[in-house]
Scaffold this active site. Structure first.
Site, short mmCIF file in Angstrom:
data_model
loop_
_atom_site.label_atom_id
_atom_site.label_comp_id
_atom_site.label_asym_id
_atom_site.label_seq_id
_atom_site.Cartn_x
_atom_site.Cartn_y
_atom_site.Cartn_z
CG HIS A 8 6.70 -14.90 -7.57
ND1 HIS A 8 6.43 -13.60 -7.23
CD2 HIS A 8 5.62 -15.51 -8.00
CE1 HIS A 8 5.05 -13.58 -7.58
NE2 HIS A 8 4.51 -14.49 -8.16
CB CYS A 64 7.41 -9.79 -13.71
SG CYS A 64 6.62 -8.82 -14.87
CG HIS A 97 12.17 4.24 -33.09
ND1 HIS A 97 10.98 4.11 -33.72
CD2 HIS A 97 13.16 3.94 -33.74
CE1 HIS A 97 11.53 3.84 -34.93
NE2 HIS A 97 13.00 3.83 -35.24
C1 RB5 Z 1 3.01 -12.53 -10.83
O1 RB5 Z 1 1.83 -13.24 -10.71
C2 RB5 Z 1 2.76 -11.71 -12.16
O2 RB5 Z 1 1.57 -10.77 -11.89
C3 RB5 Z 1 3.87 -10.73 -12.40
O3 RB5 Z 1 5.01 -11.75 -12.62
C4 RB5 Z 1 3.79 -10.08 -13.90
O4 RB5 Z 1 3.74 -10.62 -14.85
C5 RB5 Z 1 2.92 -8.82 -13.56
O5 RB5 Z 1 2.93 -8.20 -14.55
#
Ligand code: RB5
Length: 149
Positions: A8, A64, A97
């Protein structure tokens, strides 16, 4: 073929990255997630890593919030070399690398205008071989000792 995956936290940036790849006619396969509803990043990192192991895809981009959780998961898969890169310099060196085949991007710290040059330089850079290849061989040996598949 580039495998894309996000949680998300990375969804918005992944959608922007898809527009960039489409513009540049770079083929990709989207392994989700497909909205901003809270979900779990290991699901998508696993799907992307497996698609590369199966040779359905050649490279991967995972997004993420930090790029960190995604890279931890992806690196549990034999043959996957994933790094969370925050700028062009680290992306270039990651390829030169370590022949990083999965780029993890931190959506909380990047806009699309910062992400595009990172992706561009990672795709354009070449693995330097030589002593770097010896180190990748050492990684492969460690994988053989420690990983089932
Ligand atoms: C989600 O909250 C977050 O933990 C995820 O997007 C990521 O950054 C985890 O490493």
């Amino acid at each position: 073929m580039i495998a894309l995956g996000c949680d998300h936290g990375g969804y918005q940036l992944k959608e922007e990255i898809k527009k960039y790849l489409t513009e540049k006619e770079i083929p990709y396969k989207d392994f989700g997630t497909c909205n901003t509803e809270r979900t779990d990043y290991p699901i998508y990192a696993k799907a992307v890593a497996e698609s590369i192991q199966k040779k359905e895809c050649d490279l991967g981009i995972l997004i993420c919030k930090t790029g960190l959780g995604m890279s931890i998961v992806a690196n549990k898969f034999k043959g996957i070399r994933c790094a969370s890169c925050f700028d062009e310099a680290t992306a270039k060196q990651a390829k030169e690398h370590s022949n990083v085949n999965v780029l993890a991007l931190p959506a909380d710290y990047l806009t699309i205008s910062k992400a595009v040059p990172i992706i561009r330089i990672w795709l354009a850079s070449e693995f330097l071989n030589g002593r770097y290849a010896d180190r990748l061989q050492m990684i492969e040996d460690i994988e053989k000792e420690n990983m089932k598949q």
